[in-house]
Design a protein around this motif. Structure first.
Motif, mmCIF file in Angstrom:
data_model
loop_
_atom_site.group_PDB
_atom_site.id
_atom_site.type_symbol
_atom_site.label_atom_id
_atom_site.label_comp_id
_atom_site.label_asym_id
_atom_site.label_seq_id
_atom_site.Cartn_x
_atom_site.Cartn_y
_atom_site.Cartn_z
ATOM 1 N N ARG A 163 -23.298 -99.259 -7.203
ATOM 2 C CA ARG A 163 -22.419 -98.715 -8.245
ATOM 3 C C ARG A 163 -22.420 -99.593 -9.473
ATOM 4 N N ARG A 164 -22.586 -98.978 -10.631
ATOM 5 C CA ARG A 164 -22.490 -99.703 -11.902
ATOM 6 C C ARG A 164 -21.145 -99.453 -12.571
ATOM 7 N N ARG A 165 -20.583 -98.261 -12.336
ATOM 8 C CA ARG A 165 -19.276 -97.898 -12.870
ATOM 9 C C ARG A 165 -18.423 -97.374 -11.721
ATOM 10 N N VAL A 166 -17.109 -97.441 -11.901
ATOM 11 C CA VAL A 166 -16.219 -97.040 -10.817
ATOM 12 C C VAL A 166 -14.943 -96.466 -11.415
ATOM 13 N N LEU A 167 -14.352 -95.482 -10.722
ATOM 14 C CA LEU A 167 -13.115 -94.848 -11.172
ATOM 15 C C LEU A 167 -11.933 -95.622 -10.604
ATOM 16 N N VAL A 168 -11.073 -96.112 -11.492
ATOM 17 C CA VAL A 168 -9.963 -96.977 -11.064
ATOM 18 C C VAL A 168 -8.686 -96.616 -11.805
ATOM 19 N N ARG A 169 -7.571 -97.073 -11.239
ATOM 20 C CA ARG A 169 -6.324 -97.135 -12.003
ATOM 21 C C ARG A 169 -6.270 -98.528 -12.617
ATOM 22 N N PRO A 170 -6.145 -98.615 -13.936
ATOM 23 C CA PRO A 170 -6.302 -99.913 -14.610
ATOM 24 C C PRO A 170 -5.101 -100.836 -14.393
ATOM 25 N N ARG A 171 -5.287 -102.087 -14.763
ATOM 26 C CA ARG A 171 -4.169 -103.034 -14.772
ATOM 27 C C ARG A 171 -3.183 -102.610 -15.865
ATOM 28 N N PRO A 172 -1.898 -102.522 -15.548
ATOM 29 C CA PRO A 172 -0.921 -102.142 -16.578
ATOM 30 C C PRO A 172 -0.886 -103.162 -17.711
ATOM 31 N N ARG A 173 -0.828 -102.655 -18.938
ATOM 32 C CA ARG A 173 -0.680 -103.507 -20.117
ATOM 33 C C ARG A 173 0.816 -103.686 -20.391
ATOM 34 N N VAL A 174 1.279 -104.913 -20.334
ATOM 35 C CA VAL A 174 2.712 -105.198 -20.406
ATOM 36 C C VAL A 174 2.982 -106.114 -21.591
ATOM 37 N N VAL A 175 3.813 -105.658 -22.503
ATOM 38 C CA VAL A 175 4.207 -106.438 -23.676
ATOM 39 C C VAL A 175 5.597 -107.025 -23.426
ATOM 40 N N VAL A 176 5.747 -108.312 -23.714
ATOM 41 C CA VAL A 176 7.020 -109.009 -23.518
ATOM 42 C C VAL A 176 7.581 -109.410 -24.880
ATOM 43 N N ILE A 177 8.816 -108.995 -25.140
ATOM 44 C CA ILE A 177 9.502 -109.323 -26.397
ATOM 45 C C ILE A 177 10.751 -110.130 -26.061
ATOM 46 N N SER A 178 10.858 -111.316 -26.634
ATOM 47 C CA SER A 178 12.057 -112.140 -26.454
ATOM 48 C C SER A 178 12.947 -112.020 -27.678
ATOM 49 N N THR A 179 14.267 -111.963 -27.450
ATOM 50 C CA THR A 179 15.211 -111.829 -28.558
ATOM 51 C C THR A 179 16.190 -112.995 -28.558
ATOM 52 N N GLY A 180 16.616 -113.379 -29.737
ATOM 53 C CA GLY A 180 17.627 -114.425 -29.872
ATOM 54 C C GLY A 180 17.411 -115.288 -31.096
ATOM 55 N N ALA A 181 18.442 -115.403 -31.930
ATOM 56 C CA ALA A 181 18.336 -116.235 -33.127
ATOM 57 C C ALA A 181 18.224 -117.713 -32.784
ATOM 58 N N GLU A 182 18.584 -118.063 -31.556
ATOM 59 C CA GLU A 182 18.548 -119.479 -31.164
ATOM 60 C C GLU A 182 17.172 -119.922 -30.691
ATOM 61 N N LEU A 183 16.211 -119.012 -30.626
ATOM 62 C CA LEU A 183 14.919 -119.314 -30.038
ATOM 63 C C LEU A 183 13.928 -119.848 -31.068
ATOM 64 N N ALA A 184 13.167 -120.840 -30.655
ATOM 65 C CA ALA A 184 12.090 -121.388 -31.481
ATOM 66 C C ALA A 184 10.819 -121.430 -30.648
ATOM 67 N N GLU A 185 9.663 -121.276 -31.318
ATOM 68 C CA GLU A 185 8.384 -121.337 -30.603
ATOM 69 C C GLU A 185 8.146 -122.759 -30.093
ATOM 70 N N PRO A 186 7.666 -122.903 -28.864
ATOM 71 C CA PRO A 186 7.303 -124.235 -28.373
ATOM 72 C C PRO A 186 6.307 -124.898 -29.325
ATOM 73 N N GLY A 187 6.498 -126.180 -29.520
ATOM 74 C CA GLY A 187 5.627 -126.923 -30.434
ATOM 75 C C GLY A 187 6.144 -127.024 -31.841
ATOM 76 N N THR A 188 7.226 -126.279 -32.154
ATOM 77 C CA THR A 188 7.832 -126.368 -33.487
ATOM 78 C C THR A 188 9.104 -127.201 -33.399
ATOM 79 N N PRO A 189 9.539 -127.798 -34.520
ATOM 80 C CA PRO A 189 10.783 -128.594 -34.490
ATOM 81 C C PRO A 189 11.987 -127.706 -34.188
ATOM 82 N N LEU A 190 12.969 -128.273 -33.493
ATOM 83 C CA LEU A 190 14.204 -127.556 -33.198
ATOM 84 C C LEU A 190 15.227 -127.795 -34.287
ATOM 85 N N ALA A 191 15.753 -126.717 -34.837
ATOM 86 C CA ALA A 191 16.881 -126.818 -35.758
ATOM 87 C C ALA A 191 18.157 -126.935 -34.934
#
Length: 395
Positions: A163-191
């Motif tokens: 087989r070169r190709r196969v019929l499958v159910r794909p891996r679900p694509r999952v988007v994660v959204i974080s909310t909060g004014a108190e959050l800062a990206e890792p590696g950036t200074p904390l206010a």
């Protein structure tokens, strides 16, 4: 409050298995087979040698030690029509087709390794070190059933039957959204008043471990309009959306504020600890499932294990239900609030004992990182004595 079981039942009723699609074999790892696969040919397709050695007639080596002339070499892939006559041998490599007349292979370790003549020190019975055609799979045999999760071995079988190709159910694509004014990206200074955002990293990793493709969508401040803009932008690439934070009873809850008016997302208090505030529903024209999880790190992770992971399994076409548990004996007493199902972070050992970690706060991420299990304490139990057998979710 709703029970954990009721909330999960609604989720599994709502989510659907992803539609099958045909993909190249290289991209099939971690997907679920959506067709039955059979072999068009026997495997192996021809009689071949299982070892490096010498193809002989068993009757010619029955009185070993003997010395036989070596009349040819046969390499793997050699397609010549060859014949081993009485009193002769051919040097043969692993996987090479057996010549006509030969009915045994003498391993090279039983010989002097000769190339013109070979001294054979031991006899071998008929069929020794020979792989028969079809001994693994017969032509037409089903090698993989629909619903099989494709791992490395399954990929090998698919390639092995051509087989070169196969019929499958794909891996679900999952988007994660974080909310909060108190959050800062890792590696950036904390206010002042800020913390580094960690939930999306935990959840994306959990998605990938559960067989999905996880993506971070960045941080959204405590603003419902900004959240909706981010959500709309992400729906184009998402089979599932997970949000973290913004679902409690406070004044700044952007997820709840943005999604409640849609009428397709329900927010509930679920009788569990940690993780009582939960939201679930569908959004967008394609009715994309959305999980609105609490913002405390432990709460969001426990919620993922209980609710999101089973949903991802269903979307992959795999059996889905409550997160599996094992039984273990607690080495210390446990306490739990009445009316809520508790999930206590713990260390499960190979001898079947389990010990809760010392810090059980829903914000204590370091304590979660030291745990490898969750002890489940039912809603109607408030005290568990030491030595009690309990249900445990391995992490």
């Amino acid at each position: 409050m709703r029970s954990v079981d009721e909330h999960l039942a609604d989720i599994l009723f709502t989510v659907r298995s992803l539609a099958p699609l045909e993909i190249e074999l290289e991209g099939a790892l971690g997907t679920t087979l959506a067709e039955e696969v059979s072999s068009p040919v026997p495997l192996p397709p021809f009689v071949n040698s299982a070892m490096d050695g010498y193809a002989v007639r068993a009757e010619d080596v029955a009185e070993a030690p003997v010395t036989l002339p070596v009349i040819d070499d046969i390499a793997a892939g050699d397609g010549r029509p060859l014949v081993v006559g009485p009193g002769t041998a051919m040097r043969i490599m692993t996987g090479a087709p057996m010549p006509e007349g030969a009915d045994a292979v003498i391993p090279v370790e039983w010989t002097d390794g000769g190339t013109a003549r070979v001294a054979i020190g031991r006899p071998a019975p008929v069929g020794h070190a020979i792989r028969m055609a079809g001994e693994d799979v017969r032509a037409g045999d089903v090698v993989l059933s629909s619903g099989t999760l494709i791992g490395p071995a399954q990929l090998g079988v698919l390639a092995g039957v051509g087989r070169r190709r196969v019929l499958v159910r794909p891996r679900p694509r999952v988007v994660v959204i974080s909310t909060g004014a108190e959050l800062a990206e890792p590696g950036t200074p904390l206010a002042p008043g800020q913390i580094w955002e960690s939930n999306s990293y935990t959840l994306v990793a959990a998605v990938r471990e559960a067989g999905g493709d996880g993506y971070r969508a960045g941080i959204v401040a405590d603003d419902a309009a900004s959240f909706l803009d981010q959500l709309d932008a992400q729906l184009l690439r998402a089979d599932v959306v997970i949000t973290s934070g913004g679902v409690s009873m406070g004044a700044y809850e952007p997820v709840k504020e943005a999604l409640s008016p849609l009428g397709t997302v329900r927010f509930d208090r679920v009788a569990m600890q940690p993780g009582m505030p939960q939201g679930f529903g569908v959004v967008g024209q394609d009715h994309i499932p959305i999980f609105a999880l609490p913002g405390n790190p432990v709460s969001s992770f426990v919620s993922f294990m209980l609710f999101v992971r089973p949903a991802l399994r269903k979307m992959q076409g795999l059996p889905a239900g409550p997160t599996p548990t094992v039984r273990a004996v607690t080495v210390s007493p446990l306490r739990s609030p009445a009316g809520r199902r508790s999930y206590l972070r713990a260390v499960l050992t190979a001898d079947g004992s389990v010990a809760p970690v010392s810090r059980q706060g829903s914000h204590q991420l370091a304590a979660l990182a030291s745990a490898n299990a969750l002890i489940v304490v039912p809603e109607d139990v408030t005290d568990v004595p030491e030595g009690t057998t309990v249900e445990v979710i391995p992490l």
